[in-house]
Scaffold this motif. Structure first.
Motif, PDB file in Angstrom:
ATOM      1  N   ASP A  28      -3.028   1.939  -7.509  1.00  0.00           N
ATOM      2  CA  ASP A  28      -3.925   0.873  -7.076  1.00  0.00           C
ATOM      3  C   ASP A  28      -4.764   1.324  -5.865  1.00  0.00           C
ATOM      4  OD1 ASP A  28      -5.013  -1.626  -7.473  1.00  0.00           O
ATOM      5  OD2 ASP A  28      -3.514  -2.644  -6.215  1.00  0.00           O
ATOM      6  N   ASP A  29      -5.360   2.519  -5.974  1.00  0.00           N
ATOM      7  CA  ASP A  29      -6.206   3.105  -4.930  1.00  0.00           C
ATOM      8  C   ASP A  29      -5.472   3.368  -3.610  1.00  0.00           C
ATOM      9  OD1 ASP A  29      -8.407   3.222  -6.618  1.00  0.00           O
ATOM     10  OD2 ASP A  29      -9.066   1.185  -6.057  1.00  0.00           O
ATOM     11  N   SER A  30      -4.155   3.470  -3.652  1.00  0.00           N
ATOM     12  CA  SER A  30      -3.365   3.773  -2.457  1.00  0.00           C
ATOM     13  C   SER A  30      -2.562   5.046  -2.691  1.00  0.00           C
ATOM     14  CB  SER A  30      -2.391   2.639  -2.140  1.00  0.00           C
ATOM     15  OG  SER A  30      -3.071   1.475  -1.813  1.00  0.00           O
ATOM     16  N   TYR A  31      -2.475   5.870  -1.654  1.00  0.00           N
ATOM     17  CA  TYR A  31      -1.657   7.074  -1.709  1.00  0.00           C
ATOM     18  C   TYR A  31      -0.253   6.700  -1.258  1.00  0.00           C
ATOM     19  CZ  TYR A  31       0.060  11.735  -0.737  1.00  0.00           C
ATOM     20  OH  TYR A  31       0.802  12.880  -0.727  1.00  0.00           O
ATOM     21  N   ILE A  32       0.758   7.059  -2.074  1.00  0.00           N
ATOM     22  CA  ILE A  32       2.149   6.702  -1.787  1.00  0.00           C
ATOM     23  C   ILE A  32       2.962   7.981  -1.668  1.00  0.00           C
ATOM     24  CG2 ILE A  32       4.165   5.425  -2.575  1.00  0.00           C
ATOM     25  CD1 ILE A  32       2.259   3.804  -4.370  1.00  0.00           C
ATOM     26  N   THR A  33       3.831   8.029  -0.671  1.00  0.00           N
ATOM     27  CA  THR A  33       4.733   9.166  -0.500  1.00  0.00           C
ATOM     28  C   THR A  33       6.084   8.672   0.001  1.00  0.00           C
ATOM     29  OG1 THR A  33       5.026  11.343   0.504  1.00  0.00           O
ATOM     30  CG2 THR A  33       3.928   9.670   1.841  1.00  0.00           C
ATOM     31  N   GLU A 107      21.843   1.757  -9.361  1.00  0.00           N
ATOM     32  CA  GLU A 107      21.086   0.754  -8.616  1.00  0.00           C
ATOM     33  C   GLU A 107      19.751   1.357  -8.215  1.00  0.00           C
ATOM     34  OE1 GLU A 107      22.850  -1.508  -5.405  1.00  0.00           O
ATOM     35  OE2 GLU A 107      24.830  -0.895  -6.137  1.00  0.00           O
ATOM     36  N   HIS A 108      18.718   0.547  -8.334  1.00  0.00           N
ATOM     37  CA  HIS A 108      17.378   1.009  -7.996  1.00  0.00           C
ATOM     38  C   HIS A 108      16.642  -0.124  -7.295  1.00  0.00           C
ATOM     39  CE1 HIS A 108      13.131   2.065  -8.781  1.00  0.00           C
ATOM     40  NE2 HIS A 108      13.585   3.269  -8.551  1.00  0.00           N
ATOM     41  N   THR A 109      15.965   0.188  -6.206  1.00  0.00           N
ATOM     42  CA  THR A 109      15.197  -0.806  -5.461  1.00  0.00           C
ATOM     43  C   THR A 109      13.749  -0.344  -5.376  1.00  0.00           C
ATOM     44  OG1 THR A 109      17.146  -1.345  -4.148  1.00  0.00           O
ATOM     45  CG2 THR A 109      15.026  -2.096  -3.294  1.00  0.00           C
ATOM     46  N   THR A 110      12.827  -1.234  -5.730  1.00  0.00           N
ATOM     47  CA  THR A 110      11.397  -0.961  -5.632  1.00  0.00           C
ATOM     48  C   THR A 110      10.778  -1.975  -4.674  1.00  0.00           C
ATOM     49  OG1 THR A 110      11.354  -0.161  -7.905  1.00  0.00           O
ATOM     50  CG2 THR A 110       9.234  -0.773  -6.923  1.00  0.00           C
ATOM     51  N   ILE A 111      10.029  -1.463  -3.692  1.00  0.00           N
ATOM     52  CA  ILE A 111       9.400  -2.327  -2.690  1.00  0.00           C
ATOM     53  C   ILE A 111       7.923  -1.969  -2.603  1.00  0.00           C
ATOM     54  CG2 ILE A 111       9.383  -3.054  -0.275  1.00  0.00           C
ATOM     55  CD1 ILE A 111      12.317  -2.015  -0.135  1.00  0.00           C
ATOM     56  N   THR A 112       7.058  -2.959  -2.807  1.00  0.00           N
ATOM     57  CA  THR A 112       5.621  -2.782  -2.609  1.00  0.00           C
ATOM     58  C   THR A 112       5.121  -3.957  -1.767  1.00  0.00           C
ATOM     59  OG1 THR A 112       4.884  -4.049  -4.534  1.00  0.00           O
ATOM     60  CG2 THR A 112       5.446  -1.737  -4.910  1.00  0.00           C
ATOM     61  N   ASP A 113       3.827  -3.974  -1.505  1.00  0.00           N
ATOM     62  CA  ASP A 113       3.246  -5.083  -0.753  1.00  0.00           C
ATOM     63  C   ASP A 113       3.323  -6.392  -1.517  1.00  0.00           C
ATOM     64  OD1 ASP A 113       2.634  -3.386   1.321  1.00  0.00           O
ATOM     65  OD2 ASP A 113       0.567  -3.035   0.640  1.00  0.00           O
ATOM     66  N   SER A 114       3.344  -6.312  -2.837  1.00  0.00           N
ATOM     67  CA  SER A 114       3.277  -7.541  -3.632  1.00  0.00           C
ATOM     68  C   SER A 114       4.591  -7.941  -4.312  1.00  0.00           C
ATOM     69  CB  SER A 114       2.178  -7.430  -4.685  1.00  0.00           C
ATOM     70  OG  SER A 114       2.399  -6.295  -5.501  1.00  0.00           O
ATOM     71  N   TYR A 115       5.594  -7.068  -4.337  1.00  0.00           N
ATOM     72  CA  TYR A 115       6.851  -7.459  -4.975  1.00  0.00           C
ATOM     73  C   TYR A 115       8.027  -6.624  -4.493  1.00  0.00           C
ATOM     74  CZ  TYR A 115       5.929  -3.551  -8.181  1.00  0.00           C
ATOM     75  OH  TYR A 115       5.661  -2.325  -8.713  1.00  0.00           O
ATOM     76  N   TYR A 116       9.216  -7.165  -4.751  1.00  0.00           N
ATOM     77  CA  TYR A 116      10.487  -6.511  -4.443  1.00  0.00           C
ATOM     78  C   TYR A 116      11.354  -6.632  -5.693  1.00  0.00           C
ATOM     79  CZ  TYR A 116      15.176  -5.896  -2.516  1.00  0.00           C
ATOM     80  OH  TYR A 116      16.455  -5.466  -2.286  1.00  0.00           O
TER      81      TYR A 116
END
Length: 158
Positions: A28-33, A107-116
């Motif tokens: 989404d036009d963002s660089y993630i690391t 177990e896996h956790t995903t965190i972004t600005d719009s959801y967890y």
């Protein structure tokens, strides 16, 4: 890697690694690391009980790890197997049980600005497997690797 032969019947193999893990990408036009220092260890015990009978016990641990948008939790499990060879090693019967203590969960956790999102996966444990194998030809290993001829440490723990 550490190998130890005890009493000519019991072999212990301990294998482990430690490494830096880096993951990067665009979304989404963002660089993630993200990064983490990971490690794992696997211990294998193989005991020859008698003529053609082998017992194998394996334990494995994987450390928590980074993912592109979160993390994966640690994982630990233990398995065991017994193998009986018959008819001059042409017939083999193997029974193995994986995840004896029902600890192999993911177990896996995903965190972004719009959801967890936090997800956990469980399978029914322990898992039993019975195998029958019959060798029709007596082909030798081409490179002379004794462990491969005898099935190595992974001979019936799969």
């Amino acid at each position: 890697m550490f190998n130890l032969l005890l009493l000519n019947r019991w072999t212990i193999n301990i294998n482990g690694s430690i490494y830096k893990y880096e993951v990067e990408g665009e979304y989404d036009d963002s660089y993630i690391t993200n990064e983490s220092t990971n490690w794992d260890v696997k211990a294998m015990n193989m005991l020859r009980l008698g003529k053609g009978t082998t017992l194998q016990i394996m334990a494995m641990y994987k450390s928590p790890s980074a993912t592109i948008e979160g993390k994966r939790a640690e994982m630990f499990f233990v398995g065991a197997a017994v193998k009986q060879e018959l008819l001059e090693r042409k017939l083999s019967l193997s029974l193995n049980v994986q995840d004896i203590f029902d600890t192999r969960h993911r177990e896996h956790t995903t965190i972004t600005d719009s959801y967890y999102i936090h997800s956990e996966m469980y399978r029914q444990a322990p898992f039993f497997n019975f195998q029958i194998s019959y060798k029709i030809n007596n082909l030798k290993n081409m490179n002379g690797d004794r462990n491969a001829e005898e099935g190595g440490y992974e001979m019936f723990m799969q």
